[in-house]
Design a protein around this motif. Structure first.
Motif, PDB file in Angstrom:
ATOM      1  N   LYS A 176       0.880  -1.107   0.030  1.00 53.78           N
ATOM      2  CA  LYS A 176       0.195   0.073  -0.109  1.00 53.78           C
ATOM      3  C   LYS A 176       0.918   1.077  -0.038  1.00 53.78           C
ATOM      4  CE  LYS A 176      -3.681   2.387   2.486  1.00 53.78           C
ATOM      5  NZ  LYS A 176      -4.676   2.317   3.601  1.00 53.78           N
ATOM      6  N   GLU A 177       1.770   1.163   0.924  1.00 58.73           N
ATOM      7  CA  GLU A 177       2.958   2.410   0.907  1.00 58.73           C
ATOM      8  C   GLU A 177       3.614   2.567  -0.399  1.00 58.73           C
ATOM      9  OE1 GLU A 177       4.836   5.500   3.590  1.00 58.73           O
ATOM     10  OE2 GLU A 177       2.972   3.976   3.679  1.00 58.73           O
ATOM     11  N   ALA A 178       4.175   1.458  -0.917  1.00 56.80           N
ATOM     12  CA  ALA A 178       4.558   1.377  -2.384  1.00 56.80           C
ATOM     13  C   ALA A 178       3.557   2.302  -3.327  1.00 56.80           C
ATOM     14  CB  ALA A 178       4.953  -0.003  -2.779  1.00 56.80           C
ATOM     15  N   ARG A 179       2.522   1.825  -3.544  1.00 57.22           N
ATOM     16  CA  ARG A 179       1.625   2.371  -4.235  1.00 57.22           C
ATOM     17  C   ARG A 179       1.409   3.730  -4.276  1.00 57.22           C
ATOM     18  NH1 ARG A 179      -3.907   2.694  -3.538  1.00 57.22           N
ATOM     19  NH2 ARG A 179      -3.825   1.099  -2.147  1.00 57.22           N
ATOM     20  N   GLN A 180       1.280   4.074  -2.902  1.00 57.25           N
ATOM     21  CA  GLN A 180       1.176   5.787  -2.653  1.00 57.25           C
ATOM     22  C   GLN A 180       2.188   6.472  -3.012  1.00 57.25           C
ATOM     23  OE1 GLN A 180       0.111   5.565   1.665  1.00 57.25           O
ATOM     24  NE2 GLN A 180      -1.880   5.125   1.249  1.00 57.25           N
TER      25      GLN A 180
ATOM     26  N   TYR B  68       7.939   5.578 -15.330  1.00 65.36           N
ATOM     27  CA  TYR B  68       8.203   4.018 -14.763  1.00 65.36           C
ATOM     28  C   TYR B  68       7.194   4.172 -13.528  1.00 65.36           C
ATOM     29  CZ  TYR B  68      11.790   3.012 -17.972  1.00 65.36           C
ATOM     30  OH  TYR B  68      12.567   2.870 -18.976  1.00 65.36           O
ATOM     31  N   ALA B  69       7.014   5.221 -12.842  1.00 65.23           N
ATOM     32  CA  ALA B  69       5.718   5.003 -11.729  1.00 65.23           C
ATOM     33  C   ALA B  69       4.540   4.740 -12.353  1.00 65.23           C
ATOM     34  CB  ALA B  69       6.016   6.233 -10.910  1.00 65.23           C
ATOM     35  N   LEU B  70       3.992   5.401 -13.321  1.00 66.71           N
ATOM     36  CA  LEU B  70       2.928   5.006 -14.082  1.00 66.71           C
ATOM     37  C   LEU B  70       2.853   3.734 -14.700  1.00 66.71           C
ATOM     38  CD1 LEU B  70       2.711   8.448 -16.373  1.00 66.71           C
ATOM     39  CD2 LEU B  70       0.781   7.644 -14.621  1.00 66.71           C
ATOM     40  N   TYR B  71       3.940   3.077 -15.054  1.00 67.67           N
ATOM     41  CA  TYR B  71       4.009   1.738 -15.569  1.00 67.67           C
ATOM     42  C   TYR B  71       3.745   0.613 -14.386  1.00 67.67           C
ATOM     43  CZ  TYR B  71       6.155  -2.854 -16.584  1.00 67.67           C
ATOM     44  OH  TYR B  71       6.263  -4.266 -16.763  1.00 67.67           O
ATOM     45  N   ASN B  72       4.599   1.107 -13.150  1.00 69.97           N
ATOM     46  CA  ASN B  72       4.603   0.195 -11.906  1.00 69.97           C
ATOM     47  C   ASN B  72       3.065   0.369 -11.352  1.00 69.97           C
ATOM     48  OD1 ASN B  72       7.285  -0.609 -12.277  1.00 69.97           O
ATOM     49  ND2 ASN B  72       7.790   0.063 -10.226  1.00 69.97           N
ATOM     50  N   LEU B  73       2.381   1.303 -11.493  1.00 68.54           N
ATOM     51  CA  LEU B  73       0.960   1.396 -11.200  1.00 68.54           C
ATOM     52  C   LEU B  73       0.116   0.338 -12.109  1.00 68.54           C
ATOM     53  CD1 LEU B  73       0.499   5.142 -10.163  1.00 68.54           C
ATOM     54  CD2 LEU B  73       0.155   3.075  -8.714  1.00 68.54           C
ATOM     55  N   GLY B  74       0.391   0.434 -13.181  1.00 61.54           N
ATOM     56  CA  GLY B  74      -0.057  -0.508 -13.976  1.00 61.54           C
ATOM     57  C   GLY B  74       0.203  -1.742 -13.801  1.00 61.54           C
ATOM     58  N   VAL B  75       1.311  -2.306 -13.498  1.00 66.14           N
ATOM     59  CA  VAL B  75       1.439  -3.955 -12.983  1.00 66.14           C
ATOM     60  C   VAL B  75       0.831  -3.993 -11.567  1.00 66.14           C
ATOM     61  CG1 VAL B  75       3.356  -5.136 -12.182  1.00 66.14           C
ATOM     62  CG2 VAL B  75       3.816  -3.786 -14.129  1.00 66.14           C
TER      63      VAL B  75
ATOM     64  N   TRP C  41      -2.010  -2.773 -10.554  1.00 67.85           N
ATOM     65  CA  TRP C  41      -3.499  -3.003 -10.788  1.00 67.85           C
ATOM     66  C   TRP C  41      -3.733  -4.428 -11.785  1.00 67.85           C
ATOM     67  CZ3 TRP C  41      -6.952  -1.228  -7.857  1.00 67.85           C
ATOM     68  CH2 TRP C  41      -6.822   0.107  -7.468  1.00 67.85           C
ATOM     69  N   GLU C  42      -2.786  -4.681 -12.648  1.00 70.62           N
ATOM     70  CA  GLU C  42      -2.803  -5.941 -13.442  1.00 70.62           C
ATOM     71  C   GLU C  42      -2.581  -7.038 -12.406  1.00 70.62           C
ATOM     72  OE1 GLU C  42      -1.047  -8.383 -17.154  1.00 70.62           O
ATOM     73  OE2 GLU C  42      -0.213  -6.102 -16.931  1.00 70.62           O
ATOM     74  N   LYS C  43      -1.542  -7.225 -11.564  1.00 71.42           N
ATOM     75  CA  LYS C  43      -1.282  -8.347 -10.805  1.00 71.42           C
ATOM     76  C   LYS C  43      -1.958  -8.298  -9.398  1.00 71.42           C
ATOM     77  CE  LYS C  43       2.089  -9.559 -13.743  1.00 71.42           C
ATOM     78  NZ  LYS C  43       1.863 -10.821 -14.918  1.00 71.42           N
ATOM     79  N   GLY C  44      -2.512  -7.370  -9.221  1.00 74.85           N
ATOM     80  CA  GLY C  44      -3.429  -7.246  -8.120  1.00 74.85           C
ATOM     81  C   GLY C  44      -2.441  -7.173  -6.931  1.00 74.85           C
ATOM     82  N   TYR C  45      -1.404  -6.242  -6.670  1.00 81.19           N
ATOM     83  CA  TYR C  45      -0.605  -6.263  -5.596  1.00 81.19           C
ATOM     84  C   TYR C  45      -1.100  -5.313  -4.734  1.00 81.19           C
ATOM     85  CZ  TYR C  45       3.174  -8.226  -8.537  1.00 81.19           C
ATOM     86  OH  TYR C  45       3.877  -9.452  -9.315  1.00 81.19           O
ATOM     87  N   GLY C  46      -1.681  -5.567  -3.744  1.00 75.62           N
ATOM     88  CA  GLY C  46      -2.509  -5.036  -2.583  1.00 75.62           C
ATOM     89  C   GLY C  46      -3.643  -4.261  -3.105  1.00 75.62           C
ATOM     90  N   VAL C  47      -3.959  -4.704  -4.018  1.00 79.44           N
ATOM     91  CA  VAL C  47      -5.318  -4.263  -4.527  1.00 79.44           C
ATOM     92  C   VAL C  47      -6.020  -5.381  -5.296  1.00 79.44           C
ATOM     93  CG1 VAL C  47      -4.534  -1.914  -4.764  1.00 79.44           C
ATOM     94  CG2 VAL C  47      -4.664  -3.414  -6.633  1.00 79.44           C
ATOM     95  N   LEU C  48      -7.374  -5.276  -5.578  1.00 81.22           N
ATOM     96  CA  LEU C  48      -8.079  -6.127  -6.377  1.00 81.22           C
ATOM     97  C   LEU C  48      -7.782  -5.989  -7.709  1.00 81.22           C
ATOM     98  CD1 LEU C  48     -11.534  -6.111  -4.663  1.00 81.22           C
ATOM     99  CD2 LEU C  48      -9.854  -8.154  -4.551  1.00 81.22           C
ATOM    100  N   PRO C  49      -7.349  -7.002  -8.614  1.00 83.47           N
ATOM    101  CA  PRO C  49      -7.078  -6.690  -9.993  1.00 83.47           C
ATOM    102  C   PRO C  49      -7.792  -5.705 -10.752  1.00 83.47           C
ATOM    103  CG  PRO C  49      -6.455  -8.901  -9.224  1.00 83.47           C
ATOM    104  CD  PRO C  49      -7.262  -8.341  -8.290  1.00 83.47           C
ATOM    105  N   ASP C  50      -7.461  -5.045 -11.481  1.00 82.82           N
ATOM    106  CA  ASP C  50      -8.350  -4.211 -12.391  1.00 82.82           C
ATOM    107  C   ASP C  50      -7.679  -4.010 -13.699  1.00 82.82           C
ATOM    108  OD1 ASP C  50     -10.022  -2.129 -13.824  1.00 82.82           O
ATOM    109  OD2 ASP C  50     -10.585  -1.137 -11.699  1.00 82.82           O
ATOM    110  N   TRP C  51      -7.995  -4.811 -14.780  1.00 82.19           N
ATOM    111  CA  TRP C  51      -7.166  -4.534 -15.947  1.00 82.19           C
ATOM    112  C   TRP C  51      -7.500  -3.434 -16.608  1.00 82.19           C
ATOM    113  CZ3 TRP C  51      -8.279 -10.593 -17.289  1.00 82.19           C
ATOM    114  CH2 TRP C  51      -7.372 -11.366 -16.414  1.00 82.19           C
ATOM    115  N   LYS C  52      -8.546  -2.866 -16.657  1.00 86.89           N
ATOM    116  CA  LYS C  52      -9.073  -1.585 -17.251  1.00 86.89           C
ATOM    117  C   LYS C  52      -8.187  -0.446 -16.487  1.00 86.89           C
ATOM    118  CE  LYS C  52     -12.880   1.555 -18.554  1.00 86.89           C
ATOM    119  NZ  LYS C  52     -14.342   1.360 -18.360  1.00 86.89           N
ATOM    120  N   LYS C  53      -7.948  -0.408 -15.597  1.00 85.27           N
ATOM    121  CA  LYS C  53      -7.102   0.586 -15.012  1.00 85.27           C
ATOM    122  C   LYS C  53      -5.754   0.382 -15.128  1.00 85.27           C
ATOM    123  CE  LYS C  53      -8.616   2.233 -10.773  1.00 85.27           C
ATOM    124  NZ  LYS C  53      -8.793   2.403  -9.367  1.00 85.27           N
TER     125      LYS C  53
END
Length: 268
Positions: free
Chosen positions: A115-119, A131-138, A140-152
Motif C-alpha cells: 500500500k505504501e509502495a502504491r502511494q 516508470y511510476a505510471l508503468y509500475n501502477l499498471g503492474v 493493478w494488473e497483478k493485484g499487488y495490495g489491491v483487487l486486480p483491475d485490468w482496465k485501470k
C-alpha cells in the motif's frame, strides 16, 4: 572621483578572483556530483553531493540515496538509501518518490508494504514519472495490495507508453493479443507491439516478427518478419534468434545454424 574609481577596481578584482578560484555555488556542486556519478566516479561524486544533500538539496539527496542503493560507495546500505530517498521524496522529487515505491514494494532497506509502495508511485505518477505510471499498471494488473483491475492497468500503461516506457506498450499489446479483460483485437495488439518494438523492446520485436510471418492482425510480410526477428535476436531474445535462424534456414542461408544455436544458448 579617484576613490570611486579605486572602489570599482577593487570590486572588479574581487569578482575576478572569486570567478577564478572561489567556492562553487551549491547548484554547481550538485551538477558536478551528478556528472561524476554518471561517469562512474562514485567516491568523488559522494564528496561533491553530500554537503548539498545535508543542506537540503533534493536532487543531491536523491543521488546520495542512489549511491547507497547501488552499493557504489564503501558498501551497500539499503537503509541509508531509503533515508536519503525519503528526504528527497518528501520535497516532491519524483525520481525519489518512485524509488521509495520500489523499496517498499521489495522490502529493501525498510519493511515491505504494498500500500505504501502504491502511494509513493502515485505521487511520482502525478508528476508524469513514466516508470511510476508503468509500475501502477503492474500493481493493478497483478493485484499487488489491491483487487486486480485490468482496465485501470491499461490506462496506466497507456500513460507510461506516452512517456516512452517500452514495456508498457508490450503489456498493452499482450492484453489485446490475449483478450485479457478486453475483446481480443489483433490489429490493436500489432499497433502496440510496433510502438514497443520501435522503443527497443525485444519481446515486442519478436511478436511483431511472428505476426508479420503468419499474417496475424496485419498483412503477411516475410521480409519484415525477418527484420524484426533479427532485431529481437540482437537485443537478446532467444525466441527471436531461433525464429530468425529458422527463416534463414528455409532460405538456405549458411548463418542459420549460428542463430539457431544462439536461440538455444542465448547470447554468444
Amino acid at each position: 572621483m579617484k576613490s570611486i574609481g579605486k572602489r570599482c577596481a577593487i570590486i572588479l578584482l574581487v569578482a575576478a578572483a572569486l570567478q577564478a578560484g572561489g567556492p562553487k555555488a551549491p547548484s554547481e556542486g550538485v551538477d558536478e556530483g551528478v556528472r561524476l556519478f554518471k561517469a562512474g566516479r562514485y567516491d568523488r561524486s559522494y564528496a561533491m553531493l553530500i554537503p548539498a544533500a545535508k543542506a537540503g538539496d533534493a536532487r543531491a539527496q536523491f543521488y546520495v540515496g542512489l549511491l547507497y542503493d547501488m552499493g557504489s560507495i564503501a558498501m551497500m546500505d539499503k537503509a541509508r538509501a531509503v533515508e536519503w530517498y525519503r528526504k528527497a521524496a518528501e520535497q516532491g522529487y519524483a525520481d525519489a518518490q518512485y524509488d521509495m515505491g520500489v523499496m517498499f514494494s521489495k522490502g529493501e532497506g525498510i519493511y515491505k508494504d504494498l500500500k505504501e509502495a502504491r502511494q509513493w508511485y502515485e505521487k511520482a505518477a502525478a508528476q508524469g514519472h513514466g516508470y511510476a505510471l508503468y509500475n501502477l499498471g503492474v500493481v493493478w494488473e497483478k493485484g499487488y495490495g489491491v483487487l486486480p483491475d485490468w482496465k485501470k492497468a491499461r490506462e496506466y500503461y497507456r500513460q507510461a507508453l506516452a512517456k516512452g516506457v517500452a514495456k508498457a506498450g508490450y503489456n498493452l499489446a499482450n492484453h489485446y493479443y490475449l483478450g485479457k479483460g478486453v475483446e481480443r483485437n489483433l490489429s490493436k495488439a500489432y499497433e502496440y507491439y510496433l510502438r514497443a518494438a520501435e522503443l527497443g523492446h525485444p519481446g515486442a520485436q519478436f511478436h511483431l516478427g511472428w505476426m508479420l510471418q503468419h499474417g496475424e492482425g496485419v498483412k503477411r510480410n516475410e521480409s519484415e518478419a525477418l527484420r524484426w526477428y533479427r532485431e529481437s535476436a540482437l537485443n537478446g531474445s532467444k525466441k527471436g534468434a531461433w525464429n530468425y535462424g529458422l527463416m534463414l534456414e528455409s532460405r538456405g542461408n549458411p548463418e542459420a545454424a549460428y542463430w539457431k544455436k544462439r536461440g538455444t544458448l542465448g547470447r554468444l
